[in-house]
Design an enzyme around this catalytic site. Structure first.
Site, short mmCIF file in Angstrom:
data_model
loop_
_atom_site.label_atom_id
_atom_site.label_comp_id
_atom_site.label_asym_id
_atom_site.label_seq_id
_atom_site.Cartn_x
_atom_site.Cartn_y
_atom_site.Cartn_z
N GLY A 173 -0.15 5.61 4.76
CA GLY A 173 -1.19 5.56 3.74
C GLY A 173 -2.59 5.67 4.33
O GLY A 173 -3.38 6.52 3.93
N GLU A 225 -7.40 -1.56 3.83
CA GLU A 225 -7.92 -1.18 5.16
C GLU A 225 -9.24 -1.90 5.44
O GLU A 225 -9.50 -2.34 6.55
CB GLU A 225 -8.10 0.33 5.27
CG GLU A 225 -6.85 1.15 4.95
CD GLU A 225 -5.58 0.71 5.66
OE1 GLU A 225 -5.67 0.16 6.77
OE2 GLU A 225 -4.49 0.88 5.08
N1 TRP Z 1 -1.91 -0.39 9.90
C1 TRP Z 1 -1.84 0.60 8.88
C2 TRP Z 1 -1.99 -0.12 7.57
O1 TRP Z 1 -1.86 -1.00 7.18
C3 TRP Z 1 -0.62 1.39 8.77
C4 TRP Z 1 -0.10 2.13 9.93
C5 TRP Z 1 0.66 1.66 10.92
C6 TRP Z 1 -0.11 3.52 10.14
N2 TRP Z 1 1.09 2.66 11.74
C7 TRP Z 1 0.64 3.79 11.26
C8 TRP Z 1 -0.71 4.54 9.47
C9 TRP Z 1 0.87 5.09 11.70
C10 TRP Z 1 -0.49 5.83 9.92
C11 TRP Z 1 0.30 6.10 11.01
O2 TRP Z 1 -2.27 -0.07 6.67
ZN ZN Z 2 -2.21 -2.75 6.84
#
Ligand code: TRP
Ligand code: ZN
Length: 880
Positions: free
Chosen positions: A265, A302
């Site tokens: 996302g 985010e």
């Molecule tokens: N940390 C991101 C979120 O919460 C999500 C995420 C983790 C992510 N790994 C990823 C997004 C790899 C893209 C690709 O919302």
């Molecule tokens: Zn997150």
């Protein structure tokens, strides 16, 4: 491919890093074919750890040079790791300089540095930074970053990285540079850069504390008119976090950038969030109300990570829910607070619970079941799950329930005071919330409460009620148990807060409270009643459990009519529907809805005071996936047929009521995605679908004609798409011309074309027609399997979201699935592994599907060179 047979990682093996990296100075010469990366670090030995070699992570890098304190040095490779043994002794910092190159244009995994639409983007969480440079790629190594970007000025006029822009200029030869300094230390997974032809919407804001900030949303030229909602959501997020949790924005500049090639996302990189276009771009012409509301949630999510994740981060990836569970909880609360009044808040709560029960409960009951804080993984990307995110959020929510809303805010304040700038664990979080609330139930029950982090599986709570007329006492005997999950046979009782209420015959509330179930069995006693009440248990879904309660139809009908708790009011309707579906599925296969159920639904639909959004939720039958979870053995086509039949009967029996509801709700004036008018559009859409379904039964052409007209004339995507979907799900002849016209209207709108693919792949199966359509759409010029959104819109919509069409007795759906998993694995293992999970629940399937599914999984598992991502999923699926 060269994934290597990597080993399983265990939480228990955690060790502090042998070295710290204090500063990182990165210089990029951006070129799609070959980007040069010069990485200058200040490194020192960790005095708390015995002296040892420095082992830096890397992945698909070309190493050109390594210098220590400016001198060449010896090094060796251990697999993908760069190992330095002859480093200066003592604990003084030394300079480590590493020069590598990589090939962003050939990076189809979309992890590390990659090219999308001729622009550069990065994705580093969880372990993508090692694809950019050699590093200690783990979240407990936090450094200060300075980043210089150099690139062709014409092709890449915008050069962004984390923090503040401190310098920029021309380099001659058509190239230019920008230099960024991030004032905050961070783990490398929060690093980001963006370079390309982008434009931005910007807004200056002044925070409550009187600080000025610049907010920017970057998109491709031409998309600027679709950024207003994302910007408004961002402004609202900043204000909300300051108001609710006293957490201010700590940056002068906060940027969001959208890309159409993205694995998930969005990503919370410090000061430079990178988003899937799906969660940024919206106009009334191209986005539905659901899109608008998802954008609000994801922008909030985010942004909230800036504190819950970035200021305080995870010690290791097993602690992922520390940031994700907490941040999902925060974005859920944000959306509820923005929704405003009680009914709209309840609608949001019901939607969240629906996700939990249709996606997380099956995960918790399947081969990939894992605790909110997992014990082991082969590929961490496989653990960005509904368990870590959504169940993790429920665990945080229960903490709030146990300490109260104010107590929880105190807990959050203590958590950030205590741990600001640190990389910590889920235990640290729970401890802070408890410590801020001495004497609270959470503090007293903290040890057993922690089992929510360590035990997988969904607890089942059984409730047996008893009425003693003589003493006027009502009792509820609760028992709990949790079925075994892979690697976890024995479970201890969970701490389960159960919000309850009692209603009298006229629907008045005669008692309510919070019962905290801590033992295997326990009794709630309510004295002083004059007549037998109707119990309303687990109000607001106060714990992520399955409540087994043998309510009578009369009790459920009473709750549906009267419950003051909107969640349980909705839940009563769902229980009535599930009960009828199960009776038919386990019985003759034929369902005939009784008048009491139909009348109850009519009363909700016609109710003078209920909101349209709430009515739409009640009148929507439980999802096939949710019904299937209640069965021991599942024949998905039978589940589908029964649910379809129930829908037809609701359509026909309530045809006048649907028509009335449509007339009442379909005009909404100027478009705005607020809860009231979006609720009205949702109900009008549901009504139109039912009217088209009823029309198909009676060979009537009036409503299909109206639907087609509305499809053509609609002034917003919600109404247009709902009308189109009504034609498609009801199998009207007008569906085809409408689909063709829709494609023609939106051929240049990628996100709308995703809807077009998805609607066709998710359509009800008619004599096995969906799979051939899906295969045909794979050949469509607009299909591109390398774009994750497009792959999801066609392949996932069929394999994961259309059980009635996917689970074919001839196994053709599974063959298609296996082919696509393997095809995707060579391109993008993260996306392939998500698709691989479509067959998680194969053991529950009836024959011949069960054997066919096992064979399909075995075929994938037998392929040499599988990624760790897919290998972990299919191995676990086949494990006994
Ligand atoms: N940390 C991101 C979120 O919460 C999500 C995420 C983790 C992510 N790994 C990823 C997004 C790899 C893209 C690709 O919302
Ligand atoms: Zn997150």
């Amino acid at each position: 491919m060269r994934e290597g047979q990597n080993a399983v990682i265990y939480r228990a093996d955690y060790q502090a890093p042998a070295y710290w990296i204090d500063t990182v100075d990165l210089c990029f010469d951006l070129d799609p074919a070959k980007t040069r990366v010069l990485n200058k670090m200040k490194v020192r030995r960790n005095p708390d750890v015995p002296a040892q070699a420095l082992k830096l992570d890397g992945d698909e890098l070309n190493l050109a040079r390594v210098l220590v304190n400016g001198q060449g040095t010896s090094f060796k490779m251990e697999g993908d790791r760069l190992v330095l043994e002859n480093l200066p002794e003592g604990h003084e910092p030394f300079d480590l300089e590493i020069f590598t190159t990589c090939a962003p244009a050939r990076n189809s995994k979309l992890m590390g540095l990659y090219v999308s639409n001729e622009s550069f983007f990065t994705q580093c969480e969880a372990e993508g930074f090692r694809r950019i440079t050699y590093f200690l790629d783990r979240p407990d190594v936090m450094a200060s970053y300075t980043v210089t970007l150099r690139a062709d000025k014409q092709k890449y006029p915008v050069l962004l990285s984390n923090g503040n822009l401190v310098d920029q200029g021309d380099l001659g030869d058509g190239r230019h540079f920008a230099k960024w300094v991030d004032p905050h230390r961070k783990p490398c997974y929060l690093f980001a850069l963006v370079a390309g032809q982008l434009v931005c919407r910007e807004q200056k804001i002044r925070s409550r504390g009187g600080k000025d900030h610049l907010l920017q949303v970057y998109v491709r030229p031409g998309d600027l008119d679709k950024t207003e909602h994302a910007m408004n959501s961002l402004i609202a997020s900043v204000a909300w976090d300051e108001a609710r949790f006293k957490l201010p924005l700590d940056l002068e500049r906060f940027m969001i950038v959208a890309t159409s090639d993205f694995n998930m996302g969005a990503m919370e990189n410090k000061g430079l969030n990178i988003f899937n276009t799906k969660y940024v771009l919206a106009s009334q012409a191209t986005a539905t109300d659901t899109d608008f509301s998802n954008i609000e949630s994801v922008v909030g999510h985010e942004y909230f990570h800036n504190w819950s994740g970035n200021r305080v981060t995870c010690r290791d990836w097993f602690q992922l829910s520390l940031k994700e569970g907490l941040t999902v909880f925060r974005d859920q609360e944000f959306s509820q607070d923005l929704a405003g009044e009680a009914s709209a808040r309840a609608v949001k709560r019901i939607e969240d619970v629906r996700v939990l029960r249709t996606a997380q409960f099956p995960e918790d009951a399947g081969p990939m079941a894992h605790p909110v804080r997992p014990e082991q993984y082969l590929e961490i990307n496989n653990f960005y799950t509904v368990t870590v995110y959504e169940k993790g959020a429920e665990v945080v929510r229960m903490m709030q329930t146990l300490v109260g809303r104010e107590g929880f805010e105190r807990g959050i304040t203590l958590y950030f005071q205590r741990h600001d700038g640190q990389a910590v664990t889920c235990d640290d979080f729970a401890q802070a919330i408890a410590d801020a609330n001495p004497g609270s139930q959470l503090q007293q029950l903290l040890e057993p409460f922690r089992r929510w982090y360590s035990q997988a599986g969904t607890p089942r709570v059984h409730a047996r009620t008893q009425w003693d007329a003589a003493s006027g006492t009502y009792t509820v005997d609760f028992t709990q148990h949790c079925p075994p999950t892979p690697g976890q046979a024995e479970k201890q009782p969970s701490v389960i807060p159960i919000a309850w209420g009692l209603l009298d015959a006229s629907g008045r509330e005669v008692g309510q409270g919070m019962f905290v179930l801590t033992e295997a069995s326990q009794r709630l006693t309510v004295p002083g009643l004059t007549a037998e009440p109707v119990p309303s248990l687990l109000r607001g879904f106060s714990a992520p459990v399955i409540l087994e309660w043998d309510a009578s139809d009369e009790q459920l009908l009473a709750l549906l009519e009267h419950d003051t708790d909107p969640f349980n009011r909705w839940e009563a309707g769902q229980r009535l529907a599930v009960r009828r579906a199960l009776a038919a599925i386990e019985g003759s296969g034929v369902v005939e809805l009784d008048t009491s159920f139909i009348e109850a639904m009519r009363n909700i639909l016609r109710h003078p005071n209920l909101d349209a959004a709430f009515k739409e939720l009640v009148l929507t039958l439980p999802a096939e996936a949710y019904i299937a979870e209640q069965l021991e053995v599942v024949d998905p086509q039978r589940v589908h047929a029964v649910r379809e039949s129930m829908r037809e009967q609701l359509a026909t029996a309530l045809v006048d009521d649907w028509a009335w509801a449509y007339e009442q709700n379909h005009e909404n004036g100027a478009y705005s995605p607020d809860p009231v008018s979006s609720g009205r559009r949702a109900l009008a859409g549901l009504a139109l679908a039912h009217l088209c379904i009823a029309a198909r039964k009676s060979n009537d052409t009036v409503w299909p004609g109206k639907a087609y007209q509305r499809f053509k004339d609609a002034s917003n995507m919600t109404d247009r798409f709902n009308a189109l979907a009504a034609l498609v799900v009801s199998g009207q002849d007008l569906a085809r011309p409408a689909l063709d016209k829709f494609h023609g209207m939106f051929r240049d709108e990628a996100l709308v074309l995703d809807k077009w693919f998805s609607l066709q792949a998710g359509a009800p199966d008619r004599g096995g027609n969906v799979l051939p359509i899906v295969r045909q759409l794979m050949q469509h010029p607009d299909f591109n399997i390398r774009n994750p959104n497009r792959a999801r819109s066609l392949i996932f919509s069929y394999c994961s979201a259309n059980p009635g069409a996917f689970h074919r007795p001839d196994a053709a759906g599974y063959v298609f699935w296996g082919d696509r998993v393997m095809e995707l694995d060579a391109i993008n293992p993260q996306v392939a592994a998500r698709l691989a999970r479509a067959l998680d629940r194969w053991r529950k399937l009836a024959e011949p599907m069960r054997s066919a599914a096992r064979e399909a999984i075995a075929r994938v598992a037998g392929k040499p060179d599988l990624s760790n991502d897919v290998r972990e999923v299919v191995t676990r699926a086949l494990a006994d």
